[in-house]
Design a protein around this motif. Sequence first.
Motif, mmCIF file in Angstrom:
data_model
loop_
_atom_site.group_PDB
_atom_site.id
_atom_site.type_symbol
_atom_site.label_atom_id
_atom_site.label_comp_id
_atom_site.label_asym_id
_atom_site.label_seq_id
_atom_site.Cartn_x
_atom_site.Cartn_y
_atom_site.Cartn_z
ATOM 1 N N THR A 80 0.977 -1.243 0.270
ATOM 2 C CA THR A 80 -0.027 -0.118 -0.071
ATOM 3 C C THR A 80 0.786 1.198 0.075
ATOM 4 O OG1 THR A 80 -0.411 -0.207 2.452
ATOM 5 C CG2 THR A 80 -2.188 -1.109 1.085
ATOM 6 N N LYS A 81 2.090 1.124 0.470
ATOM 7 C CA LYS A 81 3.089 2.328 0.263
ATOM 8 C C LYS A 81 3.439 2.357 -1.163
ATOM 9 C CE LYS A 81 4.924 2.327 4.938
ATOM 10 N NZ LYS A 81 6.300 2.060 5.938
ATOM 11 N N ARG A 82 3.532 1.348 -1.868
ATOM 12 C CA ARG A 82 3.995 1.466 -3.180
ATOM 13 C C ARG A 82 3.029 1.727 -4.270
ATOM 14 N NH1 ARG A 82 7.433 -4.190 -3.831
ATOM 15 N NH2 ARG A 82 8.047 -3.186 -5.912
ATOM 16 N N LEU A 127 -5.904 -5.440 4.173
ATOM 17 C CA LEU A 127 -6.087 -4.374 2.909
ATOM 18 C C LEU A 127 -7.317 -3.758 3.036
ATOM 19 C CD1 LEU A 127 -4.533 -3.731 0.404
ATOM 20 C CD2 LEU A 127 -5.833 -5.875 -0.561
ATOM 21 N N LEU A 128 -8.229 -4.307 3.920
ATOM 22 C CA LEU A 128 -9.695 -3.484 3.872
ATOM 23 C C LEU A 128 -9.583 -1.995 4.168
ATOM 24 C CD1 LEU A 128 -12.541 -3.991 3.789
ATOM 25 C CD2 LEU A 128 -12.562 -4.335 6.246
ATOM 26 N N ILE A 132 -11.713 0.866 2.383
ATOM 27 C CA ILE A 132 -12.411 1.718 3.171
ATOM 28 C C ILE A 132 -12.206 3.258 2.844
ATOM 29 C CG2 ILE A 132 -13.041 2.510 5.447
ATOM 30 C CD1 ILE A 132 -13.108 -0.432 6.200
ATOM 31 N N GLN A 133 -10.776 3.507 2.893
ATOM 32 C CA GLN A 133 -10.495 5.069 2.730
ATOM 33 C C GLN A 133 -10.592 5.481 1.280
ATOM 34 O OE1 GLN A 133 -6.086 5.620 3.162
ATOM 35 N NE2 GLN A 133 -6.464 7.666 3.652
ATOM 36 N N ILE A 178 -20.186 1.430 2.413
ATOM 37 C CA ILE A 178 -19.068 2.289 2.257
ATOM 38 C C ILE A 178 -18.559 2.205 0.777
ATOM 39 C CG2 ILE A 178 -16.503 2.646 3.263
ATOM 40 C CD1 ILE A 178 -17.436 0.976 5.612
ATOM 41 N N GLY A 179 -19.019 1.434 -0.251
ATOM 42 C CA GLY A 179 -18.820 1.553 -1.456
ATOM 43 C C GLY A 179 -18.007 0.284 -1.777
#
Length: 243
Positions: A80-82, A127-128, A132-133, A178-179
């Motif tokens: 998730t940083k990359r 990963l959720l 969500i974000q 939340i989509g």
Amino acid sequence: MKRDCMKGTIVVTGASRGIGLAIAEKFAKEGYDLALIARSEKELKGIKKRFEELYKVIVYTYTCDISDYNIIKEIINDLTKRITNITALINNASVGHFGLMRNLDVNRWEETIKVNLLGTYYVTKELLPFFIQKRSGDIINISSGAGEEGYSFCSAYSASKFGLSGFTESLMKEVRSIGVRVSLLSLDTVQTEMSRKSGLKVNNWDTIMKDEDVANVVYFMKNLPDHVFLKETSLWNVNPDRI
């Protein structure tokens, strides 16, 4: 190489062979970047090289056993940083140990639950928050007819897949507002190494669905209009030709 693919990046577990590999290749053919998680470093390296050369996509690879939560946390944190545009998680990684419950080794029973159920939970849990974000994303969990009906020779496998079904439905109701779309795809017998080793007696394996059939369905599920999703669906063989 580092970039954000316009179509997005698809995370696939158990991606080094069988159904997972077919799913990964389908998305690569369609221009998606990939993040592949599997146990075999050698096979992942070969897949990365082939897909990047053939389909001109970026492939990130991670070698691990998904039942190790600490490693999964590290992997998802790095991922998730990359990458900022992860659009789907395909939870495909699975093991199958088959035999009568009274004869099946305790370690094999435990491994089945740890990989098929807990491992899926670990990857999804980490990963959720990313989905969500973003208020978007697909989580597609690959299950089995053995998660809908128990059989005498697969108590551990059935238990793990029944658990996966409940987990999927509960999570779906938790995050759809939340989509985030969460779906379950249950499969009839597929032409895989696991199926052939399971003890199933099939007259003609050529009549049984292939990995590519599953990949096409997963791709369809991912690319439904944003406002709808398949809560759960089953893919069955027209003519199972099973003894």
